[in-house]
Scaffold this motif. Structure first.
Motif, mmCIF file in Angstrom:
data_model
loop_
_atom_site.group_PDB
_atom_site.id
_atom_site.type_symbol
_atom_site.label_atom_id
_atom_site.label_comp_id
_atom_site.label_asym_id
_atom_site.label_seq_id
_atom_site.Cartn_x
_atom_site.Cartn_y
_atom_site.Cartn_z
ATOM 1 N N UNK A 583 0.844 -1.197 0.000
ATOM 2 C CA UNK A 583 0.000 0.000 0.000
ATOM 3 C C UNK A 583 0.880 1.247 0.000
ATOM 4 N N UNK A 584 0.443 2.264 -0.756
ATOM 5 C CA UNK A 584 1.117 3.557 -0.808
ATOM 6 C C UNK A 584 0.080 4.666 -0.732
ATOM 7 N N UNK A 585 0.527 5.841 -0.330
ATOM 8 C CA UNK A 585 -0.345 7.009 -0.368
ATOM 9 C C UNK A 585 -0.232 7.662 -1.735
ATOM 10 N N UNK A 586 -1.355 8.017 -2.329
ATOM 11 C CA UNK A 586 -1.345 8.787 -3.570
ATOM 12 C C UNK A 586 -0.900 10.217 -3.260
ATOM 13 N N UNK A 587 0.039 10.721 -4.039
ATOM 14 C CA UNK A 587 0.648 12.018 -3.766
ATOM 15 C C UNK A 587 0.467 12.953 -4.953
ATOM 16 N N UNK A 588 0.953 14.180 -4.787
ATOM 17 C CA UNK A 588 0.934 15.161 -5.879
ATOM 18 C C UNK A 588 2.352 15.681 -6.070
ATOM 19 N N UNK A 589 2.770 15.907 -7.329
ATOM 20 C CA UNK A 589 4.106 16.459 -7.564
ATOM 21 C C UNK A 589 4.231 17.860 -6.979
ATOM 22 N N UNK A 590 5.344 18.145 -6.331
ATOM 23 C CA UNK A 590 5.558 19.456 -5.731
ATOM 24 C C UNK A 590 5.628 20.532 -6.810
ATOM 25 N N UNK A 591 6.200 20.172 -7.964
ATOM 26 C CA UNK A 591 6.358 21.170 -9.030
ATOM 27 C C UNK A 591 5.016 21.617 -9.596
ATOM 28 N N UNK A 592 4.045 20.689 -9.652
ATOM 29 C CA UNK A 592 2.716 21.022 -10.193
ATOM 30 C C UNK A 592 1.649 20.482 -9.247
ATOM 31 N N UNK A 593 1.489 21.059 -8.075
ATOM 32 C CA UNK A 593 0.592 20.499 -7.055
ATOM 33 C C UNK A 593 -0.878 20.493 -7.437
ATOM 34 N N UNK A 594 -1.283 21.338 -8.400
ATOM 35 C CA UNK A 594 -2.699 21.380 -8.779
ATOM 36 C C UNK A 594 -2.980 20.654 -10.075
ATOM 37 N N UNK A 595 -1.941 20.027 -10.653
ATOM 38 C CA UNK A 595 -2.124 19.401 -11.962
ATOM 39 C C UNK A 595 -3.052 18.196 -11.887
ATOM 40 N N UNK A 596 -2.877 17.356 -10.875
ATOM 41 C CA UNK A 596 -3.688 16.137 -10.794
ATOM 42 C C UNK A 596 -3.779 15.719 -9.338
ATOM 43 N N UNK A 597 -4.899 16.048 -8.701
ATOM 44 C CA UNK A 597 -5.079 15.686 -7.299
ATOM 45 C C UNK A 597 -5.804 14.348 -7.220
ATOM 46 N N UNK A 598 -5.315 13.414 -6.408
ATOM 47 C CA UNK A 598 -5.945 12.090 -6.333
ATOM 48 C C UNK A 598 -7.328 12.165 -5.699
ATOM 49 N N UNK A 599 -8.258 11.403 -6.252
ATOM 50 C CA UNK A 599 -9.614 11.351 -5.696
ATOM 51 C C UNK A 599 -9.706 10.339 -4.563
ATOM 52 N N UNK A 600 -8.779 9.388 -4.523
ATOM 53 C CA UNK A 600 -8.735 8.401 -3.442
ATOM 54 C C UNK A 600 -7.334 8.434 -2.838
ATOM 55 N N UNK A 601 -7.218 8.387 -1.522
ATOM 56 C CA UNK A 601 -5.901 8.617 -0.894
ATOM 57 C C UNK A 601 -4.940 7.437 -0.946
ATOM 58 N N UNK A 602 -5.450 6.214 -1.152
ATOM 59 C CA UNK A 602 -4.575 5.047 -1.029
ATOM 60 C C UNK A 602 -4.507 4.261 -2.338
#
Length: 765
Positions: A583-602
């Protein structure tokens, strides 16, 4: 299945009886989400049973909408034009994706093939633009191949330029992600791609896919054909079956590259481009060539890379602003150069056979300024005047091979006048006081090889940049000069050779420490300015804590053997972790934090047994995942991954970590990693702990075709620890039996005739 048609805001209903398992509910009793489907007549709202196949869904839609054409002429796509398949249908339904009823891949392929033949100027470029996207889909690619699509693409590439050529090359690149269908690419096509890549006038968007195509062809050699995990290690793989794309490889590509003299120079120059994607493709091509180079052209290719100062270009890349996106590839290059160094070290010096070896020795002798002499019995005294023990150069370079010869030649080349001065000065001294210059050079090569673990042809274990290692020859020159200075300052004699070697070994460890963060001038200063007394005092303290046994040649050879076994054990362990899943946490790239936000956290990910796909599922909560792949409906094709970037993602601000230490959403987590393709990231994850992060980043790197490094210090330390533990156990066995370990073994004289045989060992027990 229920379908509702809406046109210009009206809503008339066209209904069918509920589907099996509940048109209004799922197996678990929940409501089936409503999807919108756009058609040429408007938009309809429909509830799709997730237990149906895509073909059945399309068939019912066509019936409900009273379509006159057969359902096989249609397909479903989402707003981003992703084809709806049986693999992603459930995901589309759950996310309430807006779908479109469009032409089937067969119809699209037929239309595009027809347009490629007609080459209507106004629509031709748009056709190619669509082709590069659709050809990634296996259903479309199969239909396109049936219509002789590869030949059409080759024809377009041959005569096109500018953006049209870029689109055609990208389509070919995407097609070559498949492991079938392009086995007919001939030498003329390969040479055309070489010419395109070598042209300084080629646009960046042309060079990217051209580089990727050559890289794929290099990797498509028989030894890389899909099969057992270790099949690629075979030096004599079976011939590929008819139609297999694994019929190219290094020799086929390099034959065409040699016809275009400026190609390699252009590729190396592009390592300094500001375009990160082009630099990435260029270093990946060089890595593939290094990893797949065969004996036929190995020396020619390596010599060419050295003349072009490729190492220097990569060192500059290490300090550039784009390095974060290129870290994995730079480390791969570093690993490949470790293999090159090892191969040179284990290649015999044979001046009677190899013209290059003879030429290098002639250069060294000429610049020494010494004169050959004759002993009383007429025997030549030449190389012994430079410090060798005999005139047999194959034997003298036996431990360091061609690497030792190259280092000595570069040492001379760096300052010929200084070399001549030192050589003449040593011959003017009494024999017992002379510093054996050539022997000292070889000993420095051994010390540096030991320090940088040039012990085996496998992947390198350093997870950090090693710019000093890539400057091996220059470091060798500095350390050899240091050897000479220690010899002179200590007033050493021939019996003190081992003592001076110990001093140099101690200084090498100090001068080359933390090379990923220390500047070159500081390392150079450590060799140039350090005084004999300070080195001697430090070395004496080290001797109190060190066992002289570890420096003996048999023990060093044993460490080499155990090192190989340890790293292979770790490799298998890392891949086994991927097969188990995590299991991993879905993350967002620091360079483009608003580009693709995960809808599910895991996200749970697991590698399939074929080692080709990462299967996964996203979820709101963690749940027990069964063995196999049944619970993991989505997958990632590992062949598409060009880079495993690390430490560049953050936790989304709207999630709560229950087993990870909290930190700012904008701060990159050291436990994060991203799977990058040529187009961008396809997975951004945060591991639950450092061990899981090391297992997965290193395991994924080891699965790549051009892998050559590990990403974590944990893995590097693990391999080293296993090696040292194994070594100590072996030495305990020997010391317990009071076995004396010699410093070296001297082979006896060869038999005087062939009248002998090897008997079987007999054990009376």
């Amino acid at each position: 299945m229920s379908t509702y048609r809406g046109t210009n805001g009206s809503s008339t209903a066209v209904q069918r009886p509920p589907a099996t398992n509940g048109a209004s509910g799922t197996k678990s009793g929940g409501l089936i989400p409503t999807n919108s489907v756009a058609t040429k007549d408007g938009v309809v709202k429909t509830r799709i049973d997730p237990t149906l196949s895509v073909s059945d869904v399309i068939k019912q839609l066509c019936v409900n909408l009273q379509m006159k054409e057969p359902s096989t002429n249609f397909a479903l796509r989402d707003e981003a034009d992703e084809l709806v398949t049986n693999d992603n249908l459930r995901k589309m339904i759950k996310s309430k994706a807006k779908l479109k009823l469009v032409n089937s891949p067969a119809i699209e392929a037929a239309e595009i093939a027809e347009k490629l033949i007609q080459r209507d100027a106004p629509t031709f470029r748009l056709t190619l633009f669509s082709l590069q996207k659709f050809i990634r889909e296996e259903q479309f690619a199969n239909e396109f191949l049936k219509r002789d699509g590869v030949r059409m693409l080759i024809d377009v590439i041959t005569v096109s330029h500018g953006n049209t050529l870029a689109y055609a090359l990208t389509a070919m690149q995407n097609l070559m992600d498949l492991e079938y269908g392009w086995s007919g690419l001939d030498s003329a096509f390969i040479f055309k791609v070489v010419q395109i890549l070598a042209s300084p006038q080629s646009l960046i968007n042309v060079c990217r896919p051209a580089t990727a195509i050559l890289k794929r062809l290099v990797e498509a050699d028989p030894a890389s054909a899909p099969g057992p995990l270790m099949a690629s290690s075979s030096r004599n793989p079976p011939p590929p079956p008819p139609g297999s794309v694994y019929r190219y490889g290094f020799d086929v590509v390099f034959e065409q590259m040699r016809k275009e003299q400026g190609l390699l120079e252009t590729v190396v120059n592009r390592l300094g481009t500001a375009d990160t994607a082009l630099a990435l493709n260029s270093v990946m091509l060089i890595n593939s060539l290094l990893a797949h180079a065969t004996d036929t052209w190995w020396e020619t290719f390596i010599a060419k890379l050295e003349r072009l100062n490729t190492r220097k270009a990569v060192i500059r890349l290490m300090s550039s602003h784009t390095v974060e996106d290129l870290t994995s590839c730079v480390l791969d290059f570093q690993g490949n150069m470790a293999r090159v160094t090892y191969r040179k070290k284990t290649t015999l010096v044979e001046p009677e056979v190899e013209e290059a070896h003879s030429a290098a020795l002639d250069y060294i002798w000429t610049n020494s300024g010494l004169q050959e002499e004759r002993a009383g019995d007429g025997e030549a005294i030449k190389w012994r005047k430079l410090g060798f023990d005999s005139e047999n150069l194959s034997h003298e370079f036996g431990e360091v091979g061609v690497l030792g010869l190259d280092c000595l030649r570069h040492f001379v080349q760096s300052d010929p006048d200084f070399f001549s001065k030192v050589a003449r000065e040593q011959t003017s001294r009494p024999p017992e006081r002379r510093c054996p210059l050539a022997k000292a050079s070889n000993e420095v090569v051994e010390l540096l090889s030991e320090y940088w673990a040039v012990l085996a042809p496998g992947y390198a274990t350093s997870p950090v940049f090693q710019p000093f290692f890539l400057n091996f020859y220059k470091v060798h020159a500095l350390a050899t000069n240091f050897f000479l200075r220690m010899w002179n300052e200590s007033g050493a004699a021939l019996d003190d050779f081992t003592r001076v070697v110990a001093l140099v070994r101690s200084q090498v460890k100090v001068a080359l420490r933390q090379e990923n963060v220390r500047p070159w001038h500081e390392m150079e200063q450590d060799f140039v300015d350090c005084e004999y007394r300070a080195v001697r005092d430090r070395q004496m303290k080290e001797l109190e804590e060190e066992d002289d046994l570890l420096s003996k040649v048999p023990v060093r050879n044993l460490r080499t053997k155990l090192y190989k076994e340890s790293k292979e054990f770790v490799r298998q362990q890392r891949i086994h972790c991927l097969l188990q899943g995590a299991w991993f946490m879905n993350a967002v790239p620091v360079a483009t934090p608003t580009a693709r936000r995960p809808t599910r956290p895991w996200r749970f990910m697991r590698l399939d047994n074929g080692l080709k796909y990462l299967h996964y599922v996203d979820s709101q909560v963690k749940f027990p995942v069964r063995n196999g792949l049944e619970d993991l409906p989505e997958r990632i094709d590992l062949s598409l991954i060009a880079e495993i970037a690390t430490g560049n993602c953050a936790q989304p601000s709207n999630t709560t970590r229950d087993d990870l230490s909290p930190h700012s959403p904008l701060a990159a987590s050291p436990l994060s990693f991203s799977l990058l393709t040529q187009e961008g990231s396809i997975a951004d994850q945060i591991a639950p702990d450092m061990s899981r992060w090391a297992d997965w980043t290193d395991g994924l790197n080891m699965l790549r075709r051009d892998s050559g490094h590990v990403a974590s210090q944990e893995t590097a330390d693990f391999i080293q620890a296993l090696t040292e533990i194994g070594l100590k156990i072996k030495l305990l066995d020997l010391s317990g039996d009071k076995v004396e370990i010699p410093s070296g073994l001297i082979a006896g004289p060869p038999p005087t005739n062939s009248d002998f045989f090897f008997s079987d060992l007999y054990d009376p027990q």
